[in-house]
Motif scaffolding. Structure first.
Motif, PDB file in Angstrom:
ATOM      1  N   PRO A  67     -22.529  -8.725  -2.698  1.00  0.00           N
ATOM      2  CA  PRO A  67     -23.400  -7.544  -2.691  1.00  0.00           C
ATOM      3  C   PRO A  67     -23.527  -6.919  -1.305  1.00  0.00           C
TER       4      PRO A  67
ATOM      5  N   CYS B 293     -13.600  -7.827  -1.505  1.00  0.00           N
ATOM      6  CA  CYS B 293     -14.989  -7.961  -1.085  1.00  0.00           C
ATOM      7  C   CYS B 293     -15.886  -7.744  -2.291  1.00  0.00           C
ATOM      8  N   HIS B 294     -16.408  -8.822  -2.849  1.00  0.00           N
ATOM      9  CA  HIS B 294     -17.202  -8.669  -4.068  1.00  0.00           C
ATOM     10  C   HIS B 294     -18.651  -9.087  -3.883  1.00  0.00           C
TER      11      HIS B 294
ATOM     12  N   PHE C 167       0.788  -1.221   0.000  1.00  0.00           N
ATOM     13  CA  PHE C 167       0.000   0.000   0.000  1.00  0.00           C
ATOM     14  C   PHE C 167       0.825   1.277   0.000  1.00  0.00           C
TER      15      PHE C 167
ATOM     16  N   THR D  89      -9.778  -5.714   0.211  1.00  0.00           N
ATOM     17  CA  THR D  89     -10.347  -5.196  -1.038  1.00  0.00           C
ATOM     18  C   THR D  89     -10.983  -6.288  -1.872  1.00  0.00           C
TER      19      THR D  89
END
Lengths: 461, 461
Positions: free
Chosen positions: B413, B410-411, B100, B408
């Motif tokens: 809904p 996290c897909h 990062f 990140t």
């Protein structure tokens, strides 16, 4: 502290003189770049002058508000690295490396802080094609980025016959609720939601929708940035100046980062009208390229790309290698060029120097696409096409997308070192892409000013 | 649109009433957080009000310039999440997740654009302890971040007897050139390098160095932010107001994010002076905590942390559980409290509500440390100590550091959903850490103003 003119002095740089194997080197999809070969002069200059370049950009971004977001198609021919298209409604956020979404979130926070700090609620207006599930995934990612920046987002659809809120599922599995846009007086929203700003992810190829015209909420990017108003030739006119300023700053020939172009205002491919204008301008651009190739000892065959001046989605684009080809366009090509997205007829074209792409990913011809939000590079991908040649448009059915990564595992002392290193190449890509974004910023300023002047005239009439 | 008061209404929340196994749940070092347990009320409020919170921060950052960088030690007791220390010279950039670093680069670009857009060259002034190779690695990472933001960086050392530029090797293998700071008139630099700005990574515990006093270049953070001037009690006074404003915004009891504190101005641990003051204030703070614990039905034993008011590096800190303990400090503890970094004697202490940490990583007691640059959260880590209890200071020899990741991938809904989710907890940590950074911003403004007033008085005297 003038920098030495590096590129012209070191002489010819062409595909012909390169070792053969660099094209096949290290073609892992998730690599930062697929190339580790040439372009060393430009990269060396850019890296050497990094502090000056960033300082220059800071000054530019104080004068010109960066686009909320943009994506730039680059072509890297080894001797030249140039933007060939700048998109103000980028539709490929789903193709970015998901690890770097926090970069998008920060950049979105920065853009909101700069442009509309009072905004809490945003209406996101996407394209109408709900059957493109990858595009919907782009909308889903964009929504997540905006939510990550602390905005409440709902999706206002321009689909003319959308009777009620409709749930659609994107390719990544995200569910999106498309809601009909509602206008009350000079404000738009969706049922029960009065947004402070409207974010367009629709390029308005079909014109500025009546429901959005004259609303009091800020629209990002401004409505005049849509393809019903915007022209590629205007963008590249502005880019000429930006590229010249940049070239002067770092001491290079601006041609190295800038494709020659010309334009024709009255063509009709279906009726074979405007052919003389097109032929003359193709010849003009080819002649300019020939002269430059001679200057640098480049042995490749010059070519141009003819594109609809307001075209998008890779539609209305052809490769032309000689004036004869213009005279002998077949019916199929003429049909392809005659109309573009949303059935818009093509009457204006830009004739742009073709830039070979010498990048290759997994055996496919590739070109980098760089994504920006606010003043920041937030990611990118390779557009890869196995069925296209190195002098063709790759933005066409069959293209694939391979995310570009920022390299960060560089812990060796000389990691800032060699120009061929992937992170350095990506830095250079980011610099050239930001030049195009800067040109877009100035271009949109001019469009907004012109529009304001027209409105004043209309009001006084 | 007032939010419902969630936390107090839902009643008692204590270690005692929690299922036992949540402490052991999912203790993978690289997890975003080690906890997936309680704190649900505060998190739920923070997530529900995310748009309002970010809007509020945008307003605050328009009024107050964020610190160039900062790090905040948080303690999470399950019923309370509060900052306990705010560092304006963070020394652990080497402990952040290297993936990062681009976030740091963007944030540094933003800070430079905001504070000193004309800057190209920066002098980085680190601490003097060259034998701490991990600290040197922090300097190396920081240098790389600044270079990534397009700055030319050289390292100006305050080491008094440094005869010439000296190369040192950091723990990660990076080589750093430490150069003696040279002053010419009112400008400082190193040989052959005239920087536009000075970035301090030295907390100036020993006082403002003569060579830096009154220089014309901007110093970041301002010299008065050093520990020779700054006081923790002043910081937490300002934080009181910030926490109150925030608590009003989201409708919670400010105590949930704010440790009670008091101070004593004239203690001398070596001579056993000031004991009455210390005892009275310990009793005052303990009584306040007891009252709050009773209000929320918390069964834990209240405790306070007594710290040097200008202390750093985890020095001069003790845990106190009763007034008797104050009366019976043993020689060893009194010696430990008597002097801190650079041999500074301790005469002022802050008595701060102790916040249990209920976080545990790999069997060690843990507390999150959040890093910020400009207005952005750029990363963080867990400070983990296997030899310390949940009511003790963890910033002490033997501590280890485990990077916190931004989640990140996290897909789904409902990924914005449950408060216990690691990404959501990290968002909440970022909010509370930014409250502390905001307090630091206001605190430094006040220090700069006070200093300017003193200078005017001195000039008029």
């Amino acid at each position: 502290m003038e920098c030495k003119l590096t590129l012209p002095e070191t002489g010819p740089r062409s595909r012909a003189v390169l070792p053969h194997d660099w094209l096949d080197y290290d073609m892992v999809p998730h690599l930062t770049t697929s190339l580790t070969g040439p372009l060393q002069e430009l990269e060396r200059v850019v890296l050497d002058r990094r502090a000056d370049i960033e300082h220059w950009f800071r000054g530019q971004w104080r004068e010109h508000q960066p686009p909320f977001y943009s994506s730039v198609d680059l072509r890297n021919s080894g001797f030249k690295l140039a933007p060939v298209d700048t998109n103000l409604f980028p539709g490929g956020f789903n193709n970015l490396n998901p690890d770097f979404l926090p970069l998008c979130v920060h950049a979105a926070m920065s853009a909101v802080q700069r442009i509309c700090p009072d905004t809490r609620q945003v209406l996101l207006v996407p394209e109408n094609h709900t059957r493109n599930l990858h595009y919907l995934q782009n909308v889903a990612v964009l929504k997540r980025v905006l939510e990550g920046a602390g905005l409440t987002v709902r999706i206002g659809s321009l689909i003319p016959d959308l009777p009620a809120p409709t749930e659609v599922e994107a390719s990544g599995g995200d569910k999106l609720l498309l809601e009909p846009i509602v206008r009350r007086g000079n404000r738009v929203g969706v049922e029960g939601f009065d947004p402070c700003a409207v974010l367009l992810n629709n390029d308005l190829s079909g014109g500025i929708p009546t429901i959005l015209a004259g609303i009091e909420q800020p629209v990002l990017p401004p409505l005049v940035s849509g393809w019903s108003v915007r022209r590629k030739s205007h963008h590249f006119h502005v880019y000429d100046r930006v590229a010249e300023d940049f070239a002067r700053l770092v001491g290079i020939d601006p041609w190295v980062v800038n494709p020659v172009f010309s334009q024709c205002g009255k063509v009709n491919f279906a009726e074979k009208e405007g052919e003389d204008c097109l032929a003359a301008n193709v010849e003009f651009v080819l002649a300019e390229i020939r002269e430059k190739y001679a200057q640098y000892g480049i042995k490749d065959t010059p070519f141009v790309i003819v594109k609809a001046d307001a075209g998008t989605y890779g539609m209305g684009i052809m490769t032309i290698r000689s004036v004869d080809e213009v005279r002998n366009l077949n019916r199929k090509t003429r049909n392809k060029m005659a109309t573009i997205k949303e059935g818009q007829p093509v009457h204006e074209v830009i004739i742009q120097e073709g830039v070979y792409t010498f990048e290759n990913v997994d055996g496919g011809t590739a070109e980098p696409v760089v994504y920006m939000m606010d003043q920041y590079v937030v990611g990118g991908f390779y557009r890869v096409h196995t069925g296209r040649a190195i002098d063709e448009n790759l933005n066409s059915p069959g293209a694939e997308y391979k995310p570009l990564a920022f390299e960060t595992d560089c812990h060796t002392p000389d990691c800032g070192g060699k120009p061929g290193d992937p992170p350095n190449r990506f830095y250079t890509y980011g610099v050239i892409a930001r030049l195009a974004a800067l040109a877009a910023a100035i271009e949109v300023e001019q469009l907004v000013e012109r529009n304001a002047a027209l409105e004043v005239r209309a009001a006084n009439a």
